[in-house]
Motif scaffolding. Structure first.
Motif, PDB file in Angstrom:
ATOM      1  N   ILE A 176     -30.678   4.374   7.868  1.00 39.93           N
ATOM      2  CA  ILE A 176     -29.832   3.931   7.096  1.00 39.93           C
ATOM      3  C   ILE A 176     -29.674   2.001   8.368  1.00 39.93           C
ATOM      4  N   ALA A 177     -29.993   1.166   7.783  1.00 40.47           N
ATOM      5  CA  ALA A 177     -29.379  -0.122   7.970  1.00 40.47           C
ATOM      6  C   ALA A 177     -30.429  -0.140   9.414  1.00 40.47           C
ATOM      7  N   ALA A 178     -31.298   0.093   9.655  1.00 39.00           N
ATOM      8  CA  ALA A 178     -31.377   0.490  10.513  1.00 39.00           C
ATOM      9  C   ALA A 178     -33.279  -0.650  10.478  1.00 39.00           C
ATOM     10  N   ASN A 179     -33.474  -1.302  11.648  1.00 32.91           N
ATOM     11  CA  ASN A 179     -34.277  -2.205  11.501  1.00 32.91           C
ATOM     12  C   ASN A 179     -35.435  -2.164  12.702  1.00 32.91           C
ATOM     13  N   PRO A 180     -36.966  -1.815  12.738  1.00 41.97           N
ATOM     14  CA  PRO A 180     -37.989  -1.279  13.896  1.00 41.97           C
ATOM     15  C   PRO A 180     -37.631  -2.073  15.027  1.00 41.97           C
ATOM     16  N   CYS A 181     -37.809  -2.924  14.700  1.00 43.60           N
ATOM     17  CA  CYS A 181     -37.257  -4.635  15.309  1.00 43.60           C
ATOM     18  C   CYS A 181     -36.405  -5.371  15.304  1.00 43.60           C
ATOM     19  N   PRO A 202     -42.370  12.903   6.213  1.00 39.54           N
ATOM     20  CA  PRO A 202     -41.664  11.982   4.960  1.00 39.54           C
ATOM     21  C   PRO A 202     -40.538  10.713   6.066  1.00 39.54           C
ATOM     22  N   LEU A 203     -40.840   9.822   5.327  1.00 41.64           N
ATOM     23  CA  LEU A 203     -39.688   9.130   5.678  1.00 41.64           C
ATOM     24  C   LEU A 203     -38.950   7.865   4.632  1.00 41.64           C
ATOM     25  N   GLN A 204     -37.948   7.886   4.865  1.00 44.72           N
ATOM     26  CA  GLN A 204     -36.592   6.522   4.250  1.00 44.72           C
ATOM     27  C   GLN A 204     -36.337   5.427   4.356  1.00 44.72           C
ATOM     28  N   LEU A 205     -36.695   4.064   4.442  1.00 47.01           N
ATOM     29  CA  LEU A 205     -35.046   3.800   4.687  1.00 47.01           C
ATOM     30  C   LEU A 205     -34.180   2.900   3.837  1.00 47.01           C
ATOM     31  N   ILE A 206     -32.354   2.872   3.546  1.00 42.87           N
ATOM     32  CA  ILE A 206     -31.872   2.498   2.969  1.00 42.87           C
ATOM     33  C   ILE A 206     -31.454   1.929   3.600  1.00 42.87           C
ATOM     34  N   GLY A 232     -45.147  -3.170   4.378  1.00 41.50           N
ATOM     35  CA  GLY A 232     -46.260  -3.000   4.787  1.00 41.50           C
ATOM     36  C   GLY A 232     -46.639  -2.595   6.776  1.00 41.50           C
ATOM     37  N   VAL A 233     -45.680  -1.827   7.316  1.00 44.54           N
ATOM     38  CA  VAL A 233     -46.121  -1.834   8.476  1.00 44.54           C
ATOM     39  C   VAL A 233     -46.256   0.153   8.159  1.00 44.54           C
ATOM     40  N   ASN A 234     -45.560   0.939   7.488  1.00 48.80           N
ATOM     41  CA  ASN A 234     -46.045   2.063   6.952  1.00 48.80           C
ATOM     42  C   ASN A 234     -46.013   2.644   5.473  1.00 48.80           C
ATOM     43  N   SER A 235     -47.253   2.527   5.054  1.00 46.32           N
ATOM     44  CA  SER A 235     -47.152   2.811   3.855  1.00 46.32           C
ATOM     45  C   SER A 235     -46.344   3.835   3.260  1.00 46.32           C
ATOM     46  N   ARG A 236     -46.367   5.280   3.686  1.00 49.03           N
ATOM     47  CA  ARG A 236     -45.598   6.639   3.915  1.00 49.03           C
ATOM     48  C   ARG A 236     -44.121   5.996   3.368  1.00 49.03           C
ATOM     49  N   LEU A 237     -43.517   4.728   3.677  1.00 51.14           N
ATOM     50  CA  LEU A 237     -42.364   4.368   3.997  1.00 51.14           C
ATOM     51  C   LEU A 237     -41.428   4.251   2.612  1.00 51.14           C
ATOM     52  N   VAL A 238     -40.325   4.977   2.785  1.00 47.04           N
ATOM     53  CA  VAL A 238     -39.999   4.947   1.137  1.00 47.04           C
ATOM     54  C   VAL A 238     -38.817   3.691   1.521  1.00 47.04           C
ATOM     55  N   VAL A 239     -38.694   2.660   0.539  1.00 48.47           N
ATOM     56  CA  VAL A 239     -37.496   2.282   0.726  1.00 48.47           C
ATOM     57  C   VAL A 239     -36.025   2.028  -0.545  1.00 48.47           C
ATOM     58  N   HIS A 240     -34.709   2.128   0.169  1.00 46.34           N
ATOM     59  CA  HIS A 240     -34.194   1.893  -1.074  1.00 46.34           C
ATOM     60  C   HIS A 240     -32.983   0.947  -0.898  1.00 46.34           C
TER      61      HIS A 240
END
Length: 258
Positions: free
Chosen positions: A103-108, A193-197, A215-223
């Motif tokens: 949630i509201a997180a940035n890998p960089c 399984p992973l998601q980003l809100i 673009g970094v991980n195609s499995r990632l679901v973004v909301h």
């Protein structure tokens, strides 16, 4: 490194990690709602909340301490800095992370030449510098940024101020330094399984991150939640619960069918 931990509720294991300058208290009613369906483990980061400051605040030392206090296999939910740490946990011990919700997180978190969708380095450096003798003012500025643009800014600000009092001043700078970690390789390598809100109005984690992260991980679901800033689990708690429940239910159903 000894971290404070509390476990509540029953059901599938779910670990919650909070953000910088705060404690597990920030989850409030959101965590209470989760305990109706999950066995929720709340962990306070080093020097924050009820966890003592640590001498070694390197990323790997903190990750190892989190794994020491977490269930053997759990779903992980990390907000802001907690999201980066949960991402690092998943990279180090993927067999212990059943799903990952950020949630509201940035890998960089700090911008790079090839990653502009982050905090400008000069702004980040100013935050670090301002902590030297100006902890209160720095935290006030940080809380203002977190709530700006949200439809529930007043409630969020009140929640943040009530939890900030638990932060140890000497732990703030080392914890903030953790945000310098570039965890894009960790995100790229995950096969869980992973998601980003994200909040569309977030001043700390820009919504432009969505396309880059996918673009970094195609499995990632973004909301993306409209009219939400840096605390979607407060401003849009029902939406976040639905997203979290859906991901966990999908994982549990697959596991049960095996």
């Amino acid at each position: 490194m000894s971290l404070w931990r509390e476990t509540r509720g029953s059901g599938p294991d779910l670990v919650l990690l909070h953000g910088w300058g705060l404690s597990s208290g920030i989850w409030g009613a959101f965590a209470e709602r989760l305990t109706a369906h999950y066995r929720v483990t709340l962990i306070d980061l080093p020097g924050l909340g009820r966890s003592a400051p640590a001498g070694d605040m390197s990323l790997m030392a903190v990750v190892d301490a989190l794994l020491d206090r977490a269930p053997e296999a759990a779903h992980w939910l990390g907000w802001s800095l907690g999201g980066q740490l949960a991402l690092a946990v998943a990279e180090r011990a993927p067999e212990r992370v059943r799903s990952l919700s950020l949630i509201a997180a940035n890998p960089c978190f700090v911008a790079r030449d090839d990653w502009p969708c982050a905090m400008v380095p000069e702004v980040y450096d100013a935050f670090v510098a301002s902590l030297d003798g100006n902890e209160t003012r720095t935290l006030q500025r940080f809380t203002a940024l977190q709530t700006r643009g949200s439809t529930t800014a007043r409630d969020e600000l009140k929640r943040l101020k009530s939890v900030l009092a638990a932060a140890e001043p000497q732990a703030l700078a080392p914890a903030l330094r953790l945000l310098e970690s570039d965890l894009r390789p960790a995100l790229a390598g995950l096969n869980i399984p992973l998601q980003l809100i994200l909040g569309a109005a977030d001043q700390l984690v820009p919504v432009e991150l969505a396309t880059r992260a996918e673009g970094v991980n195609s499995r990632l679901v973004v909301h993306i939640l409209e009219q939400s800033a840096h605390l979607p689990f407060v401003s849009h708690s029902e939406d976040v619960l639905i997203m979290l429940n859906a991901l966990i239910s999908e994982v549990d159903s697959v596991d049960a069918a095996r």
